[in-house]
Write a protein that holds these residues in place. Structure first.
Motif, PDB file in Angstrom:
ATOM      1  N   ARG A 142     -41.743 -14.827 -22.804  1.00 18.86           N
ATOM      2  CA  ARG A 142     -42.275 -13.851 -23.628  1.00 18.86           C
ATOM      3  C   ARG A 142     -41.276 -13.178 -24.368  1.00 18.86           C
ATOM      4  N   GLU A 143     -41.426 -12.631 -25.706  1.00 22.17           N
ATOM      5  CA  GLU A 143     -40.876 -11.835 -26.498  1.00 22.17           C
ATOM      6  C   GLU A 143     -41.536 -11.094 -27.687  1.00 22.17           C
ATOM      7  N   PRO A 144     -41.116 -10.141 -27.999  1.00 21.19           N
ATOM      8  CA  PRO A 144     -39.959  -9.288 -27.417  1.00 21.19           C
ATOM      9  C   PRO A 144     -40.207  -8.540 -26.281  1.00 21.19           C
ATOM     10  N   ARG A 145     -39.072  -8.353 -25.543  1.00 19.30           N
ATOM     11  CA  ARG A 145     -39.206  -7.700 -24.276  1.00 19.30           C
ATOM     12  C   ARG A 145     -38.072  -6.430 -24.541  1.00 19.30           C
ATOM     13  N   THR A 146     -38.526  -5.398 -23.801  1.00 12.70           N
ATOM     14  CA  THR A 146     -37.494  -4.002 -23.594  1.00 12.70           C
ATOM     15  C   THR A 146     -36.612  -4.465 -22.533  1.00 12.70           C
ATOM     16  N   VAL A 147     -35.684  -3.752 -22.694  1.00 14.30           N
ATOM     17  CA  VAL A 147     -34.457  -3.824 -21.846  1.00 14.30           C
ATOM     18  C   VAL A 147     -34.942  -3.310 -20.329  1.00 14.30           C
ATOM     19  N   LYS A 148     -35.764  -2.436 -20.432  1.00 15.95           N
ATOM     20  CA  LYS A 148     -36.447  -2.156 -19.212  1.00 15.95           C
ATOM     21  C   LYS A 148     -37.231  -3.027 -18.503  1.00 15.95           C
ATOM     22  N   ASP A 149     -37.998  -3.710 -19.481  1.00 17.57           N
ATOM     23  CA  ASP A 149     -39.025  -4.762 -18.941  1.00 17.57           C
ATOM     24  C   ASP A 149     -38.080  -6.068 -18.323  1.00 17.57           C
ATOM     25  N   LEU A 150     -36.974  -6.520 -19.057  1.00 16.70           N
ATOM     26  CA  LEU A 150     -36.077  -7.357 -18.471  1.00 16.70           C
ATOM     27  C   LEU A 150     -35.573  -6.793 -17.337  1.00 16.70           C
ATOM     28  N   SER A 151     -35.124  -5.604 -17.440  1.00 18.81           N
ATOM     29  CA  SER A 151     -34.362  -5.293 -15.867  1.00 18.81           C
ATOM     30  C   SER A 151     -35.316  -5.334 -14.937  1.00 18.81           C
ATOM     31  N   GLU A 152     -36.614  -5.129 -14.820  1.00 17.63           N
ATOM     32  CA  GLU A 152     -37.652  -5.019 -13.805  1.00 17.63           C
ATOM     33  C   GLU A 152     -37.945  -6.480 -13.654  1.00 17.63           C
ATOM     34  N   THR A 153     -38.205  -7.557 -14.467  1.00 23.03           N
ATOM     35  CA  THR A 153     -38.319  -8.512 -14.472  1.00 23.03           C
ATOM     36  C   THR A 153     -37.418  -9.230 -13.552  1.00 23.03           C
ATOM     37  N   LEU A 154     -36.095  -9.095 -13.981  1.00 18.68           N
ATOM     38  CA  LEU A 154     -34.999  -9.880 -13.353  1.00 18.68           C
ATOM     39  C   LEU A 154     -34.334  -9.093 -12.258  1.00 18.68           C
ATOM     40  N   ALA A 155     -34.788  -7.925 -11.821  1.00 20.66           N
ATOM     41  CA  ALA A 155     -34.368  -7.104 -10.691  1.00 20.66           C
ATOM     42  C   ALA A 155     -33.083  -6.937 -10.872  1.00 20.66           C
ATOM     43  N   LEU A 156     -32.667  -6.418 -11.881  1.00 20.33           N
ATOM     44  CA  LEU A 156     -31.247  -6.148 -12.417  1.00 20.33           C
ATOM     45  C   LEU A 156     -31.191  -4.780 -12.778  1.00 20.33           C
ATOM     46  N   GLU A 157     -30.249  -4.052 -12.689  1.00 18.65           N
ATOM     47  CA  GLU A 157     -29.985  -2.689 -13.065  1.00 18.65           C
ATOM     48  C   GLU A 157     -29.681  -2.813 -14.531  1.00 18.65           C
ATOM     49  N   PRO A 158     -30.264  -1.804 -15.222  1.00 21.87           N
ATOM     50  CA  PRO A 158     -29.558  -1.792 -16.746  1.00 21.87           C
ATOM     51  C   PRO A 158     -28.245  -1.843 -17.248  1.00 21.87           C
ATOM     52  N   ALA A 159     -27.474  -1.416 -16.327  1.00 20.16           N
ATOM     53  CA  ALA A 159     -26.106  -1.288 -16.348  1.00 20.16           C
ATOM     54  C   ALA A 159     -25.486  -2.724 -16.291  1.00 20.16           C
ATOM     55  N   THR A 160     -26.300  -3.553 -15.331  1.00 15.91           N
ATOM     56  CA  THR A 160     -25.598  -4.905 -15.229  1.00 15.91           C
ATOM     57  C   THR A 160     -25.995  -5.749 -16.251  1.00 15.91           C
ATOM     58  N   LEU A 161     -27.510  -5.587 -16.680  1.00 16.80           N
ATOM     59  CA  LEU A 161     -28.086  -6.257 -17.989  1.00 16.80           C
ATOM     60  C   LEU A 161     -27.388  -6.069 -19.101  1.00 16.80           C
ATOM     61  N   SER A 162     -26.826  -4.959 -19.414  1.00 17.89           N
ATOM     62  CA  SER A 162     -26.391  -4.487 -20.827  1.00 17.89           C
ATOM     63  C   SER A 162     -25.366  -5.717 -21.000  1.00 17.89           C
ATOM     64  N   PRO A 163     -24.180  -5.863 -20.334  1.00 19.89           N
ATOM     65  CA  PRO A 163     -23.509  -6.654 -20.670  1.00 19.89           C
ATOM     66  C   PRO A 163     -23.644  -8.104 -20.908  1.00 19.89           C
ATOM     67  N   LEU A 164     -24.579  -8.432 -20.219  1.00 18.77           N
ATOM     68  CA  LEU A 164     -25.167  -9.698 -20.334  1.00 18.77           C
ATOM     69  C   LEU A 164     -26.125  -9.995 -21.751  1.00 18.77           C
ATOM     70  N   LEU A 165     -26.598  -9.231 -21.913  1.00 16.63           N
ATOM     71  CA  LEU A 165     -27.124  -8.848 -23.389  1.00 16.63           C
ATOM     72  C   LEU A 165     -26.345  -8.767 -24.430  1.00 16.63           C
ATOM     73  N   LYS A 166     -25.408  -8.169 -24.440  1.00  9.84           N
ATOM     74  CA  LYS A 166     -24.153  -8.286 -25.416  1.00  9.84           C
ATOM     75  C   LYS A 166     -23.542  -9.492 -25.661  1.00  9.84           C
ATOM     76  N   ARG A 167     -23.133 -10.173 -24.480  1.00 15.19           N
ATOM     77  CA  ARG A 167     -22.671 -11.540 -24.691  1.00 15.19           C
ATOM     78  C   ARG A 167     -23.473 -12.694 -25.382  1.00 15.19           C
ATOM     79  N   LEU A 168     -24.909 -12.081 -24.779  1.00 17.47           N
ATOM     80  CA  LEU A 168     -25.930 -13.250 -25.509  1.00 17.47           C
ATOM     81  C   LEU A 168     -26.182 -13.030 -26.934  1.00 17.47           C
ATOM     82  N   GLU A 169     -25.989 -11.732 -27.249  1.00 18.32           N
ATOM     83  CA  GLU A 169     -25.962 -11.427 -28.833  1.00 18.32           C
ATOM     84  C   GLU A 169     -24.810 -12.156 -29.253  1.00 18.32           C
TER      85      GLU A 169
END
Length: 149
Positions: free
Chosen positions: A50-77
């Motif tokens: 599903r897309e788009p997804r908010t960072v908050k939604d991704l964080s909850e879905t993946l059980a990852l803290e936003p601070a952990t998720l943010s660098p992953l998203l930067k690299r994917l971008e």
């Protein structure tokens, strides 16, 4: 009950940790040609659902803290698979969308699950039962108010 409650081989946490590391290691050579790490692959799986997804939604879905998720998203971008934008509906929310390249990657990624199943050499039914058991453990941990991150 086992004789020694503190024996390493009797610990659920030990079995889960070793199994997780071992299975994730199988993914590395399969994901490398796609330019993905395992955590990035999990983000892509969520976005292919599903897309788009908010960072908050991704964080909850993946059980990852936003601070952990943010660098992953930067690299994917940076690889050109996703783009991040402020939501038009809520400027506070950051939305994550797949690019055309990210959508196209899905076709290649469809070969990954069968390859991992083949490498494991276990019956699919056994893996499905394991998945259900793991979801039960996750649910029990959440109900016990334990955060798995």
């Amino acid at each position: 009950m086992p004789d020694d409650l503190l024996a390493l081989e009797n610990q659920v946490c030990f079995g889960l940790a070793v199994a997780a590391r071992s299975v994730i290691a199988l993914y590395r050579p399969v994901l490398e040609p796609l330019g993905l790490t395992h955590p990035q692959y999990l983000v892509m799986l969520a976005l292919w659902e599903r897309e788009p997804r908010t960072v908050k939604d991704l964080s909850e879905t993946l059980a990852l803290e936003p601070a952990t998720l943010s660098p992953l998203l930067k690299r994917l971008e940076a690889t050109g698979y996703i783009e991040r934008r402020r939501s038009a509906a809520d400027e506070r929310a950051l939305e994550v969308r797949l690019t055309a390249s990210g959508r196209a990657l899905r076709a290649e990624a469809e070969t990954i699950p069968p390859r991992i199943v083949e490498q494991l050499g276990l019956p699919v039914a056994e893996l499905e039962n394991l998945r259900e058991s793991l979801h039960a453990i996750i649910g029990a941990a959440v109900r016990a108010d334990v955060r798995a991150v």
